[in-house]
Scaffold this active site. Structure first.
Site, PDB file in Angstrom:
ATOM      1  N   SER A 254       2.931   4.054  -4.921  1.00 32.69           N
ATOM      2  CA  SER A 254       2.978   4.786  -6.186  1.00 32.69           C
ATOM      3  C   SER A 254       3.658   3.924  -7.230  1.00 32.69           C
ATOM      4  CB  SER A 254       3.791   6.065  -6.013  1.00 32.69           C
ATOM      5  OG  SER A 254       5.125   5.702  -5.709  1.00 32.69           O
ATOM      6  N   LYS A 255       3.315   4.199  -8.478  1.00 29.11           N
ATOM      7  CA  LYS A 255       3.830   3.296  -9.518  1.00 29.11           C
ATOM      8  C   LYS A 255       5.323   3.456  -9.759  1.00 29.11           C
ATOM      9  CE  LYS A 255       2.072   5.898 -13.466  1.00 29.11           C
ATOM     10  NZ  LYS A 255       1.040   5.866 -14.486  1.00 29.11           N
ATOM     11  N   ARG A 256       5.885   4.539  -9.283  1.00 32.22           N
ATOM     12  CA  ARG A 256       7.333   4.682  -9.452  1.00 32.22           C
ATOM     13  C   ARG A 256       8.092   3.724  -8.533  1.00 32.22           C
ATOM     14  NH1 ARG A 256       9.261   9.182  -7.631  1.00 32.22           N
ATOM     15  NH2 ARG A 256       7.247   9.941  -6.915  1.00 32.22           N
TER      16      ARG A 256
END
Ligand code: GLU
Length: 488
Positions: A254-256
């Protein structure tokens, strides 16, 4: 060839170009190349609210940047187009009709409120939420009349209540799901748009896809797709689900937690070849265990049985390492060329080529270069404060100013070539004369000459900068220290 290999990727243009798309594309392209087949790019843009043309363009640009290319697609054409799902709506409509007529699908009139109530009562009873099939047996004629009267309906797949659905995954083996665990999937939404399942299966069939190679997160959808193939009476393609990519904490990428946009890699100065190699390693291993390989080698020897079965942790430090390896493999001119194309201006080729070997062993990304080499091209005297010139143990600006001025004079008087060993001898002599530690002297000199505490080897750098520039920067530093004193 009677059944030529045709594979595809089917990204949805709903955000920045995803590193996972390049990963899946790499495996598809390698498989196509090895089998003399064709690689197709299809844009799955049926999510009208989230799909944007600029995201689609971003996918093409980023995949090309990594070095991938496709034989058919919205931007390159081909015989099975259109390759953009939003341009194929009538095809899905016709196919939904076929399923309705066959009794394999049915219109469902349940409103969102009804479905919410249903879900809540199931949750209360501790059951898995699923559609209870209350519209399954509405007579198709009656249903059509209700729709003609303006009632809203979706179309659902009539999943058999009994039995199970099996498919063979080329990587993971046989996978079976009990039909009672499969919901009556919505295949056409109330706005007439198909859902992913219907559009994906119809397109894979009509585009002649022989092998579906996609991410592990789609395994859960495959039994539904098999049911759709069965309902149409079509032969299903072969399925391979690649290892899922995970964040270091083992959650789904995930981009987080991990950089997921391909643009990030480009801007960071990762070489596309290194990224492709890294993506290959995430799902594949070469027979001889080699970790460094290019696309051609991967494609030539590609063997589905070597695809990893387990999920793969997206370890950016491994990519960093690989990128460093690729950067070190380059010739000086080649690396200089890449540095120039990276976007920062380095106006003097000769200086750049002379400086590149000083950093080649140390950089991990092309974006590291400016910090290390920028001082060759730009005066940085404005970027440091007089206090930065004071080595840890030499706090007295007057003393530091004196030593730098003395060195300036010494260098001015030095008539030899700026050979690093000779310049170093001058520095050592200066430090000794002032009874300074060598380390302190070099630090003050480094900041005066480069504006930075971390630089390539200093004497080599001064050789490239040339005596005049060094003298001029020393003079600036001395001035800075002088003007600093009164404010103390
Ligand atoms: N549109 C899906 C995606 O965004 C395609 C999945 C598949 O390959 O079937 O990845």
């Amino acid at each position: 060839m009677s059944n030529p290999v045709r594979v595809r990727i089917a990204p949805s243009p709903t955000g920045d170009p995803h590193v996972g798309t390049a990963y899946i594309a790499l495996f598809n392209q390698a498989f196509a190349r090895q089998n003399g087949g064709r690689f197709i790019l299809r844009i799955e843009d049926t999510d009208q609210a989230r799909s944007k043309p600029e995201y689609e363009q971003g996918i093409y640009k980023a995949l090309r940047w990594v070095g991938l290319s496709w034989d058919e697609g919205p931007d390159v054409g081909g015989e099975c187009g259109p390759y953009r799902q939003s341009e194929r709506l009538s095809i899905y409509k016709d196919h939904a009709e076929i399923l309705l007529e066959k009794g394999s699908a049915y219109p469902c009139f349940c409103t969102p409120e009804t479905l919410t109530e249903l879900r809540q009562s199931q949750e209360k009873a501790g059951k898995d939420p699923r559609y209870d099939g209350r519209c399954r047996d509405i007579d198709l004629k009656d249903a059509r009349a209700r729709i003609a009267n303006g009632e809203k309906a979706v179309v659902r797949l009539k999943v058999p209540r009994e039995g199970s659905t099996l498919f063979h995954d080329e990587i993971r083996g046989d996978i079976t799901l009990q039909n009672q665990d499969i919901d009556d999937q919505v295949i056409v939404k109330s706005d007439g748009f198909p859902t992913y399942h219907l559009a994906n299966v119809v397109d894979d069939h009509l585009m002649g896809i022989t092998h579906v190679i996609r991410g592990g997160d789609w395994i859960i959808s495959t039994p539904k797709h098999i049911l759709l193939y069965n309902a149409f009476g079509w032969e299903a393609p072969s399925f391979s689900h690649l290892p899922l990519l995970l964040n270091p904490d083992k959650s789904k990428i995930s981009k987080r937690k991990s950089p997921t946009s391909l643009t990030w890699y480009e801007e960071k100065g990762i070489l596309p070849e290194a990224l492709l190699n890294f993506l290959g390693l995430l799902g594949y291993s070469m027979e001889d265990g080699t970790e460094i390989f290019d696309f051609q080698t991967m494609a030539k020897t590609f063997d589905v049985s070597r695809i990893k079965g387990a999920n793969s942790v997206f370890d950016i430090t491994k990519l960093e390492w690989l990128n460093g390896m690729y950067l070190r493999e380059l010739g000086t001119k080649e690396l200089a060329e890449k540095i120039k194309n990276f976007g920062v201006s380095y106006p003097d080729d000769a200086t750049l080529e002379a400086a590149v070997p000083l950093i080649q062993e140390r950089i991990k990304y092309l974006s590291d270069v400016e910090e290390r080499l920028g001082f060759f091209f730009r005066d940085r005297e404005l970027q440091y404060e007089a206090t930065d010139l004071l080595p840890k143990k030499k706090k007295d600006p007057v003393e530091v100013g004196k030593v730098l001025e003395a060195f300036r004079v010494r260098l001015e008087a030095f008539t030899g070539e700026m050979i690093p060993a000779d310049v170093e001898a001058l520095c050592v002599a200066q430090a000794e004369e002032m009874e300074w530690k060598k380390g302190d002297f070099f630090m003050a000199l480094r900041i005066a000459v480069t504006g930075s505490k971390v630089t390539p080897p200093l004497c080599e750098s001064m050789e490239i900068l040339g005596r005049d520039t060094v003298l001029q920067r020393l003079a600036v530093a001395v001035e800075k220290l002088k003007s600093f004193v009164p404010t103390q």
